[in-house]
Write a protein that holds these residues in place. Structure first.
Motif: not given
Length: 115
Positions: A1-5, A7-8, A101, A104, A108
């Protein structure tokens, strides 16, 4: 989840800086037409640019992360509202992923928590 956060967050900050920088450049005929459809005056664009860059900077700081995402969401809803008012449903639908975005990112939370 941290990686997605992360990147976003990077994409979000980049888009804010890009839109802020583009607001200071002369608009193309397509951009001028879009602004006239939305009812936005050319003289207001530098202020939107400054606001966009400030929001991009606020995104990178943990204490202003939440409010910057809320401001981004408000601006996107404003664009969607102006598009719907002008009868441009396609533009309003295109803005939906951009609205998702910041929401989300709020969900996150800030990815770089320092203790």
């Amino acid at each position: 989840m941290k990686t997605i956060s992360i990147i976003l967050l990077v994409i979000s900050a980049f888009l804010n800086f890009k839109h802020g920088w583009d607001a200071f450049r002369p608009s193309t005929p397509e951009q001028a037409e879009m602004m006239s459809i939305l009812g936005v005056n050319e003289a207001i664009m530098p202020y939107f640019g400054i606001f966009s860059v400030l929001i991009g900077l606020m995104l990178l700081h943990p204490k202003t992360f939440f409010i910057s995402n809320v401001l981004r969401a408000i601006i996107i809803v404003l664009i969607m509202t102006l598009s719907l008012k002008a009868g441009n449903y396609k533009m309003a639908l295109i803005e939906i992923p951009f609205l998702a975005m910041p929401l989300l990112l709020i969900l996150l939370k800030y990815p770089f928590k320092f203790n």
